[in-house]
Design a protein around this motif. Structure first.
Motif, PDB file in Angstrom:
ATOM      1  N   THR A   1      12.374  -9.924  -5.560  1.00  0.00           N
ATOM      2  CA  THR A   1      13.382  -9.049  -6.266  1.00  0.00           C
ATOM      3  C   THR A   1      13.018  -7.586  -6.424  1.00  0.00           C
ATOM      4  O   THR A   1      11.969  -7.312  -6.103  1.00  0.00           O
ATOM      5  N   PRO A   2      14.130  -6.647  -6.986  1.00  0.00           N
ATOM      6  CA  PRO A   2      13.840  -5.389  -6.963  1.00  0.00           C
ATOM      7  C   PRO A   2      12.585  -4.971  -7.854  1.00  0.00           C
ATOM      8  O   PRO A   2      11.862  -3.947  -7.688  1.00  0.00           O
ATOM      9  N   GLU A   3      12.398  -5.671  -8.855  1.00  0.00           N
ATOM     10  CA  GLU A   3      11.091  -5.601  -9.740  1.00  0.00           C
ATOM     11  C   GLU A   3      10.064  -5.794  -9.076  1.00  0.00           C
ATOM     12  O   GLU A   3       8.878  -4.989  -9.364  1.00  0.00           O
ATOM     13  N   GLN A   4       9.728  -6.807  -8.242  1.00  0.00           N
ATOM     14  CA  GLN A   4       8.730  -7.177  -7.454  1.00  0.00           C
ATOM     15  C   GLN A   4       8.417  -5.989  -6.423  1.00  0.00           C
ATOM     16  O   GLN A   4       7.292  -5.538  -6.330  1.00  0.00           O
ATOM     17  N   LEU A   5       9.352  -5.367  -5.956  1.00  0.00           N
ATOM     18  CA  LEU A   5       9.252  -4.540  -4.872  1.00  0.00           C
ATOM     19  C   LEU A   5       8.826  -3.144  -5.590  1.00  0.00           C
ATOM     20  O   LEU A   5       7.864  -2.391  -5.131  1.00  0.00           O
ATOM     21  N   ALA A   6       9.341  -2.972  -6.563  1.00  0.00           N
ATOM     22  CA  ALA A   6       8.950  -1.592  -7.536  1.00  0.00           C
ATOM     23  C   ALA A   6       7.691  -1.807  -8.067  1.00  0.00           C
ATOM     24  O   ALA A   6       6.799  -0.673  -8.145  1.00  0.00           O
ATOM     25  N   ALA A   7       6.808  -3.123  -8.131  1.00  0.00           N
ATOM     26  CA  ALA A   7       5.662  -3.067  -8.713  1.00  0.00           C
ATOM     27  C   ALA A   7       4.601  -3.405  -7.638  1.00  0.00           C
ATOM     28  O   ALA A   7       3.358  -3.409  -7.981  1.00  0.00           O
ATOM     29  N   THR A   8       5.031  -3.202  -6.368  1.00  0.00           N
ATOM     30  CA  THR A   8       3.815  -3.434  -5.527  1.00  0.00           C
ATOM     31  C   THR A   8       2.970  -2.192  -5.455  1.00  0.00           C
ATOM     32  O   THR A   8       3.436  -1.176  -5.522  1.00  0.00           O
ATOM     33  N   PRO A   9       1.515  -2.599  -5.269  1.00  0.00           N
ATOM     34  CA  PRO A   9       0.586  -1.435  -5.164  1.00  0.00           C
ATOM     35  C   PRO A   9       0.676  -0.474  -3.978  1.00  0.00           C
ATOM     36  O   PRO A   9       1.320  -0.731  -2.964  1.00  0.00           O
ATOM     37  N   PRO A  10       0.091   0.765  -3.979  1.00  0.00           N
ATOM     38  CA  PRO A  10       0.287   1.330  -2.840  1.00  0.00           C
ATOM     39  C   PRO A  10      -0.513   0.839  -1.757  1.00  0.00           C
ATOM     40  O   PRO A  10      -1.512  -0.022  -1.957  1.00  0.00           O
ATOM     41  N   LEU A  11      -0.362   1.166  -0.254  1.00  0.00           N
ATOM     42  CA  LEU A  11      -0.976   0.597   0.781  1.00  0.00           C
ATOM     43  C   LEU A  11      -2.412   1.144   0.983  1.00  0.00           C
ATOM     44  O   LEU A  11      -2.603   2.252   0.742  1.00  0.00           O
ATOM     45  N   ARG A  12      -3.354   0.215   1.245  1.00  0.00           N
ATOM     46  CA  ARG A  12      -4.710   0.875   1.456  1.00  0.00           C
ATOM     47  C   ARG A  12      -4.640   1.488   2.658  1.00  0.00           C
ATOM     48  O   ARG A  12      -4.152   0.812   3.712  1.00  0.00           O
ATOM     49  N   PRO A  13      -5.533   2.461   3.291  1.00  0.00           N
ATOM     50  CA  PRO A  13      -5.604   2.959   4.533  1.00  0.00           C
ATOM     51  C   PRO A  13      -5.986   1.702   5.281  1.00  0.00           C
ATOM     52  O   PRO A  13      -6.823   0.995   5.001  1.00  0.00           O
ATOM     53  N   GLY A  14      -5.391   1.606   6.978  1.00  0.00           N
ATOM     54  CA  GLY A  14      -5.902   0.756   7.734  1.00  0.00           C
ATOM     55  C   GLY A  14      -5.310   0.742   8.923  1.00  0.00           C
ATOM     56  O   GLY A  14      -4.325   1.777   9.120  1.00  0.00           O
ATOM     57  N   ASP A  15      -5.442  -0.168   9.967  1.00  0.00           N
ATOM     58  CA  ASP A  15      -4.642  -0.209  11.220  1.00  0.00           C
ATOM     59  C   ASP A  15      -3.157  -0.005  10.869  1.00  0.00           C
ATOM     60  O   ASP A  15      -2.459   0.392  11.863  1.00  0.00           O
ATOM     61  N   LEU A  16      -2.775  -0.971   9.916  1.00  0.00           N
ATOM     62  CA  LEU A  16      -1.308  -1.161   9.884  1.00  0.00           C
ATOM     63  C   LEU A  16      -0.697   0.115   9.592  1.00  0.00           C
ATOM     64  O   LEU A  16       0.266   0.533  10.138  1.00  0.00           O
ATOM     65  N   GLN A  17      -1.286   1.012   8.579  1.00  0.00           N
ATOM     66  CA  GLN A  17      -0.657   2.545   8.557  1.00  0.00           C
ATOM     67  C   GLN A  17      -0.864   3.045   9.732  1.00  0.00           C
ATOM     68  O   GLN A  17       0.264   3.989   9.853  1.00  0.00           O
ATOM     69  N   GLU A  18      -1.945   3.268  10.368  1.00  0.00           N
ATOM     70  CA  GLU A  18      -1.830   4.024  11.723  1.00  0.00           C
ATOM     71  C   GLU A  18      -0.855   3.603  12.707  1.00  0.00           C
ATOM     72  O   GLU A  18      -0.410   4.533  13.453  1.00  0.00           O
ATOM     73  N   ARG A  19      -0.550   2.305  12.893  1.00  0.00           N
ATOM     74  CA  ARG A  19       0.609   2.000  13.800  1.00  0.00           C
ATOM     75  C   ARG A  19       1.742   2.194  13.299  1.00  0.00           C
ATOM     76  O   ARG A  19       2.662   2.477  14.102  1.00  0.00           O
ATOM     77  N   PHE A  20       2.048   1.611  12.287  1.00  0.00           N
ATOM     78  CA  PHE A  20       3.419   1.734  11.728  1.00  0.00           C
ATOM     79  C   PHE A  20       3.903   2.784  10.762  1.00  0.00           C
ATOM     80  O   PHE A  20       4.963   2.888  10.471  1.00  0.00           O
ATOM     81  N   LEU A  21       3.151   3.840  10.789  1.00  0.00           N
ATOM     82  CA  LEU A  21       3.504   5.153  10.202  1.00  0.00           C
ATOM     83  C   LEU A  21       3.205   6.104  11.197  1.00  0.00           C
ATOM     84  O   LEU A  21       3.943   7.252  10.950  1.00  0.00           O
ATOM     85  N   ALA A  22       2.896   5.822  12.425  1.00  0.00           N
ATOM     86  CA  ALA A  22       2.775   6.797  13.525  1.00  0.00           C
ATOM     87  C   ALA A  22       4.203   7.535  13.670  1.00  0.00           C
ATOM     88  O   ALA A  22       5.229   6.885  14.078  1.00  0.00           O
TER      89      ALA A  22
END
Length: 774
Positions: A401-422
């Motif tokens: 739901t939009p409420e669940q998406l809005a309530a998601t915490p910030p992402l922690r640093p890791g390989d996921l961010q290194e690959r999919f934020l590049a």
């Protein structure tokens, strides 16, 4: 057994375990460590038991005389044979049998079952990519590999008493990550084998010094030289490890990935536009599902963006067999259960279209030739396609739901961010547009919605069209945002870039819309349903689809969390096929922001710029050549240090005669030490060297023919240093270089050492010592 009889085997086993740490970056988890360590322990304990039994038998059979050389050689060979038998029994019990003592005894049936497991492991090597998932068959192959290395190291270090020659065996383990991984391999694969080498040298030097101490009645200071050599090896590995040339990331076998797509299907390096512009659509898939509004069918994802080449697939993750538990990146309470039976009609592709977040995929045949890549969320075949396949999928489709998406915490640093934020450096006009859209917007979901609204708002002026005018900016993304005209891949590619620039991991998915409902309730998916959309990652929810392309309401999937601005007023524009340029079919779907007429090999990886790879590759090659060229000199140095550490008359005389051989001094094997000393003294550059040589010759003569033991004499070491210096100074420059880098005494010493394994002589016999005692 004596203390030295246990220390060297234990050091050899520990060195093998340290060397096996080089495999850690090649596998995705550490579950392989236990079987590998157990294999080394089996080799160690078997070797200790067999050698203890051999000594006990020899003590009874030959109480007052040495064991005959043939029997000693036979015993040396039987130990590794017994270790291999025990290792085979362990592998059979561990990987093919439920357990029990009887399983430890290799039988023909057990060996056949083990060979089947090892063949499966070889298939995993071909099919998985690094870092690989350590499934049971692959762990069996790794345990066998490490166990064989342990047998070889034990044979050289213990049976042959040549630990320095056992050290390079650890390079076999180090070579695995070097030739399977791209970029940095980390410190552990470098430090582990180097530490193992240091341990081997320390054990060998300690054994040699123990023997000398027993003969002289004095204590030794320990293996300080070996420790220093090991520390130097670790330092060189840490500093030079990054300069070793490596292959591209991916296949465990060092080769490229699988074959490309075939037939009427979506291929990450073939043109999706060809599907969109067919005059006569082709029936591709028939889907039967109880869900009235199924989501998209995803074939493949692309997550690597380049400003010039567009989007392309990234490196594969650890490929899982379909009968394994497929991972889900979201809490299933936030997902909707979905089952589907899919029949391939005209679809013929190595990528299998499945709903997002599959839990299980069942094929009627050849299911073991398909793998699931959890990193990209795709099902890919090995030498097999989807032609005429019927398969069933169980999935947990994320429906937040939009409420669940809005309530998601910030992402922690890791390989996921290194690959999919590049992202590469973007045009300032793109970053300015993103900054304008997300200025003052808090939360990842709110930023994604701001970008989605910009692309779907009629006020923004974006139009759906397969024919786009040529750009003038030199940047396809800038051209799309300026002309505001394009098709689904340009919309999805642009949104994914902008979402990454806004700080959220994103990728582009290629697949199919749900298709049209038929009279029997099934859904028919044709080539007209080929589509591209965006997937954004949220903590706890996983990959959530967003679709910025203005397609018909009947075609698009229901995404309540991603509504369009005045969506019902945006019917899809019919493409004007007559206006298409003749080369439109060459557009690359992984470059949705513009054509890329380069290579269409789906297995090719992005080559790094020459500026970034040429220097490390050349430097690594130079380093490798220098290491090979310096290997004889290094072995000769280790030999000299060992003899100096012993300090006995025999060891020092061996070193003096080896130096003379290296310098090309003529010799006669029949000479006595006194005659040889006189010949060498004539070659020295001064009386000091001649006196030192004569002293060494007298000591060797007394040691060989006298009644006393071969003991240490502190003055002999200084005499040897003086004699060597005088001999070297008396030779020419070319002779000195040849003696340093191509020592002619080394091959003879190696040949002389081989028969010495049976009788376990601690000192290599020199070529001048024809009268030495056996």
């Amino acid at each position: 057994m004596r203390r030295t009889d246990v220390r060297t085997p234990v050091a050899a086993a520990a060195a093998t375990v340290l060397g096996a740490l080089a495999l850690s970056p090649v596998l995705s988890s550490g579950t392989w460590v236990r079987p590998a360590v157990d294999a080394v322990l089996v080799v160690l304990l078997t070797g200790l038991a067999l050698r203890y039994a051999g000594q006990a038998i020899a003590a009874r059979a030959f109480p007052r005389r040495p064991v005959p050389a043939p029997l000693a050689a036979l015993g040396t060979v039987l130990v590794p044979a017994g270790q291999l038998t025990a290792l085979t029994g362990y592998l059979i019990a561990r990987f093919t049998s439920p357990g029990g003592i009887r399983a430890l005894v290799p039988t023909p049936d057990g060996i056949e079952a083990l060979l089947a497991v090892l063949r499966d492991g070889a298939d995993e090597i071909r099919e998985q990519t690094a870092p690989a998932l350590p499934v049971a068959a692959l762990m069996a192959l790794i345990a066998l590999f490490v166990g064989l290395v342990a047998v070889v190291v034990d044979l050289l270090a213990v049976g042959g008493r040549q630990a320095a020659f056992a050290g390079p065996t650890l390079l076999v383990l180090f070579g695995v990550p070097v030739f399977t991984l791209g970029g940095d391999i980390g410190l552990v694969p470098v430090v582990g084998p180097a530490a193992g080498l240091a341990l081997l040298l320390w054990a060998d030097q300690s054994r040699q010094l123990d023997g000398a101490a027993r003969r002289s009645g004095r204590h030794h200071a320990g293996g300080g030289t070996a420790v220093r050599i090991g520390l130097v090896a670790v330092l060189i590995g840490v500093l030079g490890g990054g300069m070793v040339p490596t292959l591209a990331e991916g296949s465990l076998s060092g080769g490229p990935g699988g074959a490309g797509s075939t037939g009427t299907a979506l291929d990450p390096v073939a043109s999706m536009v060809g599907e969109l512009t067919r005059n006569n659509p082709v029936d591709l898939l028939r889907v039967e599902t109880p869900v009235p509004d199924p989501g998209y069918l995803r074939s493949v994802t692309v997550d690597r963006y380049d400003a010039d080449a567009g989007w392309s697939p990234g490196a594969s993750g650890a490929l899982l067999p379909l009968d394994a538990q497929l991972p889900v990146t979201h809490d299933q309470t936030t997902g909707r259960p979905l089952t589907a039976r899919i029949e391939a009609l005209g679809h013929d592709d190595r990528f299998l279209p499945v709903p997002v977040a599959p839990l299980a995929v069942q094929l009627r045949d050849d299911g073991n030739r398909w793998r699931f890549d959890p990193l990209s969320g795709t099902v890919v075949g090995s030498d097999v396609t989807s032609e005429d396949r019927v398969y069933e999928v169980t999935a947990s489709e994320v429906r937040p739901t939009p409420e669940q998406l809005a309530a998601t915490p910030p992402l922690r640093p890791g390989d996921l961010q290194e690959r999919f934020l590049a992202l590469p450096p973007l045009d300032p006009r793109v970053t300015a547009q993103v900054d304008e859209l997300v200025a003052g917007v808090e939360g990842g979901y709110a930023r994604v919605r701001a970008i989605l609204d910009f692309l779907t708002d009629p006020a923004s002026g974006f139009d759906y069209a397969l024919s786009t005018p040529p750009g003038t900016s030199g940047d396809d993304l800038v051209d799309f945002l300026t002309e505001r005209r394009g098709y689904c891949e340009q919309y999805a590619g642009a949104m994914a870039v902008m979402v990454r620039a806004a700080g959220m991991p994103a990728r582009v998915a290629l697949g199919y819309t749900p298709g049209t409902v038929q009279d029997d309730g099934s859904r028919l998916i044709t080539s007209d349903d080929a589509h591209a959309w965006v997937e954004v990652y949220f903590s706890g929810l996983g990959w959530v689809p967003f679709d910025p392309t203005p397609i018909d309401v009947d075609r698009r999937a229901d995404l309540p969390w991603a509504p369009r601005v005045v969506a019902e007023e945006l019917p899809e524009l019919e493409p004007d096929l007559s206006a298409l340029p003749p080369d439109l079919a060459l557009l690359d779907p992984v470059s949705p922001l513009g054509p890329d007429l380069g290579s269409t090999d789906p297995t090719a990886t992005d080559a790094a710029p020459a500026d970034e790879t040429s220097f490390p590759a050349r430097a690594g090659l130079v380093l490798l050549l220098a290491a090979v060229a310096g290997l004889p000199a290094g072995l000769r140095l280790l030999q000299r240090r060992r003899r100096l550490a012993l300090g006995t008359a025999g060891a020092l005389w061996d070193e003096l005669t080896a130096t003379a051989d290296d310098l090309g001094v003529p010799r006669d094997p029949s000479w006595t030490p006194r005659e040889a000393g006189q010949a060498l003294a004539e070659r020295t550059a001064g009386s000091e060297g001649a006196e030192a040589i004569q002293r060494l010759a007298r000591a060797e003569e007394v040691s060989s023919y006298g009644p006393g033991p071969d003991v240490q004499d502190d003055g002999l070491v200084a005499a040897l240093r003086t004699a060597r210096r005088q001999l070297v100074e008396g030779a020419g420059r070319r002779t000195r270089l040849r003696a340093a880098f191509l020592p002619t005494s080394l091959p003879g010493a190696v040949r002389a050492a081989l028969p010495g394994w049976a009788v376990r002589r601690p000192v290599l016999p020199g070529p001048w010592r024809g009268s030495r005692r056996a």
